[in-house]
Write an enzyme that holds these catalytic residues in place. Structure first.
Site, short mmCIF file in Angstrom:
data_model
loop_
_atom_site.label_atom_id
_atom_site.label_comp_id
_atom_site.label_asym_id
_atom_site.label_seq_id
_atom_site.Cartn_x
_atom_site.Cartn_y
_atom_site.Cartn_z
N GLU A 169 -7.97 -0.43 -5.93
CA GLU A 169 -6.81 0.16 -6.63
C GLU A 169 -7.24 0.84 -7.94
OE1 GLU A 169 -4.16 -2.83 -8.26
OE2 GLU A 169 -2.46 -1.45 -8.32
N LYS A 195 2.74 2.76 -4.66
CA LYS A 195 3.10 1.35 -4.86
C LYS A 195 4.58 1.20 -5.22
CE LYS A 195 0.94 -2.44 -7.51
NZ LYS A 195 0.05 -2.69 -8.66
N CYS A 221 -2.09 -4.07 -4.03
CA CYS A 221 -2.18 -5.23 -4.91
C CYS A 221 -0.92 -6.11 -4.98
CB CYS A 221 -2.63 -4.76 -6.30
SG CYS A 221 -3.51 -6.08 -7.17
#
Ligand SMILES: NC(=O)CCC(=O)C(=O)O
Length: 264
Positions: free
Chosen positions: A41, A110, A145
């Site tokens: 990431e 995300k 994540c």
């Protein structure tokens, strides 16, 4: 499908150095016979959020071109981790995928911004759900994540046919136990491969990252795992047929009782 998972330390706020580093890792790794390379990431910047407006890519440029060039040069598919990316109303944390012909095939920003690292103050959340994409005829997905804490996302991808779910991360060392437990749980409950790339090192914000990049099979067994403090490339062959064998043995997708769930 043969996978290479990259784990390295990100130079805080130094986009050029990080790109140069990744190019070197590609050069120094034997990628013959590798199908897919996975990056972590926010690997171009780390969590340099105070400067993220000026460090962010502009609708994925120029990083898209860099990754497309690497994919063609080494003839590998690339799960390009994620990068800070200015698009529309702000800076997103965007993951993207390029195939071995250099074609851009997937993008996901995300949706769960992580409060513990201050993301909601500096970034905007993605507006689209994580979708399945195909590489070499296999269905897969990628999440970022903190998304790991939201099993619904993984279930949706698995129900849509994902056989591998990539998790690209900058996961802090203080929550290493959650990292390992949640990744194994996601593999077991969705009976798919989980392939996760994380970074190492301490950033000037004081956050130290866990490393422990990992490849887990659909039975929840760890196939390969990195240390918490070294740059590493994990190499592993995934047997895609194994998924069918596990799903036949423990038929959870057939046993689901969707009438009894809030989200089905
Ligand atoms: N980069 C991240 O999203 C970190 C997530 C995290 O620290 C956690 O879920 O714990």
């Amino acid at each position: 499908m043969k996978i290479a998972v990259l784990q390295f330390e990100v130079e805080f706020g130094d986009v050029e150095a990080n790109i140069e580093h990744v190019e070197k890792v590609f050069l120094n790794t034997n990628l013959d016979n590798i199908d897919t390379v996975v990056l972590p990431e926010m690997w171009t910047t780390g969590y340099d959020l105070e400067n993220i407006q000026k460090l962010a890519m502009d609708n994925l440029e120029p990083i898209k071109g860099v990754i497309q060039r690497l994919a063609k040069k080494y003839s590998v598919n690339i799960i390009a981790g994620s990068v800070a990316n200015t698009k529309g109303e702000g800076v997103l944390n965007t993951s993207f995928v390029v195939n071995r012909d250099g074609e851009f095939i997937h993008e996901y920003s995300k949706i769960h911004l992580v409060p513990m690292l201050n993301e909601p103050k500096y970034l905007v959340g993605g507006k689209n759900k994580a979708e399945v994409f195909e590489l070499d005829g296999e269905k897969m997905g990628v999440v970022i994540c903190y998304d790991l804490r939201f099993p619904e996302l993984f279930r949706d991808l698995a129900l849509d046919g994902a056989k591998i779910i990539f998790v690209v991360a900058e996961w802090p060392i203080e929550r290493t136990a959650h990292w390992l437990t949640l990744l194994q749980a996601r593999a077991i409950e969705n009976q798919c491969y989980i392939v996760a790339s994380n970074i190492i090192g301490k950033q000037p914000t004081g956050t130290e990252f866990a490393g422990k990049s990992i490849i887990i099979n659909p039975f929840g067994e760890i196939m390969n795992q990195a240390t918490s403090n070294e740059e590493e490339v994990l190499l592993e062959q995934l047997d895609m047929e194994y998924i069918n064998r596990i799903r036949k043995k423990i038929p959870i997708f057939k046993s689901r009782r969707t009438n009894y769930y809030k989200f089905n």
